[in-house]
Design a protein around this motif. Structure first.
Motif, PDB file in Angstrom:
ATOM      1  N   MET A   1      28.787  43.238  41.514  1.00 20.75           N
ATOM      2  CA  MET A   1      27.570  43.035  42.265  1.00 20.75           C
ATOM      3  C   MET A   1      27.907  42.658  43.705  1.00 20.75           C
ATOM      4  O   MET A   1      28.807  41.885  43.951  1.00 20.75           O
ATOM      5  N   LYS A   2      27.183  43.199  44.640  1.00 20.85           N
ATOM      6  CA  LYS A   2      27.370  42.909  46.065  1.00 20.85           C
ATOM      7  C   LYS A   2      26.411  41.793  46.486  1.00 20.85           C
ATOM      8  O   LYS A   2      25.209  41.881  46.275  1.00 20.85           O
ATOM      9  N   TYR A   3      26.981  40.736  47.039  1.00 19.67           N
ATOM     10  CA  TYR A   3      26.185  39.621  47.530  1.00 19.67           C
ATOM     11  C   TYR A   3      26.135  39.680  49.052  1.00 19.67           C
ATOM     12  O   TYR A   3      27.128  40.051  49.685  1.00 19.67           O
ATOM     13  N   PRO A   4      25.013  39.255  49.649  1.00 20.99           N
ATOM     14  CA  PRO A   4      24.952  39.253  51.110  1.00 20.99           C
ATOM     15  C   PRO A   4      25.920  38.243  51.737  1.00 20.99           C
ATOM     16  O   PRO A   4      26.415  38.456  52.829  1.00 20.99           O
ATOM     17  N   ILE A   5      26.197  37.168  51.025  1.00 21.26           N
ATOM     18  CA  ILE A   5      27.073  36.109  51.532  1.00 21.26           C
ATOM     19  C   ILE A   5      28.178  35.846  50.513  1.00 21.26           C
ATOM     20  O   ILE A   5      27.917  35.698  49.321  1.00 21.26           O
ATOM     21  N   GLU A   6      29.416  35.769  50.997  1.00 24.12           N
ATOM     22  CA  GLU A   6      30.551  35.470  50.132  1.00 24.12           C
ATOM     23  C   GLU A   6      30.570  33.997  49.722  1.00 24.12           C
ATOM     24  O   GLU A   6      30.768  33.667  48.565  1.00 24.12           O
TER      25      GLU A   6
END
Length: 137
Positions: A1-6
């Motif tokens: 899943m790609k998150y906007p913030i690491e």
């Protein structure tokens, strides 16, 4: 899943607030890793350690800071943090998130270069989404 913030961090001693914000961030998939510190001293120790070991410790991209905490409050944290040469913080956004509606606190926050904005609790889901999505852009 790609998150906007690491990575983000919450510096706040209010367990109910921290739990609420954590649930919102999880539900909206806004951050992959979340650090939680109960006071400014814990957070300062982390940041100073990160300064010494940048390859091991990441700097949060978003920082949510309360003002009224035991041990070291938010103002003391900001003052102490500013004593270090920390160029990595230029890529972070720091929000004071406080229940204070004191105009003096709001004006004081504007004089501190590290502070992006002053938000009054309770922070809404839309505010959090905007903060995290703007940072990822």
């Amino acid at each position: 899943m790609k998150y906007p913030i690491e990575m983000a961090c919450i510096i706040d001693d209010d367990d109910m607030y921290v739990n609420l914000i954590t649930k919102i961030l999880d539900m909206k998939n806004l951050v992959k890793n979340l650090l939680i510190f109960k006071n400014g001293k814990e957070a300062l120790d982390y940041f100073v350690g990160a300064l010494k070991k940048l390859e091991e410790r990441k700097i949060p991209q978003v920082i949510l800071l309360d003002l009224n905490m035991p041990v070291m409050n938010g103002w003391q944290f900001l003052s102490s943090l500013s004593e270090y040469d920390f160029p990595e913080l230029k890529d972070s956004t720091l929000y004071i998130v406080s229940s204070s509606i004191n105009p003096v606190d709001m004006e004081r926050s504007k004089t501190i270069g590290l502070v992006t904005d002053f938000l009054i609790k309770p922070v809404t889901m839309d505010q959090l989404s905007e903060i995290f999505m703007d940072k990822s852009a």
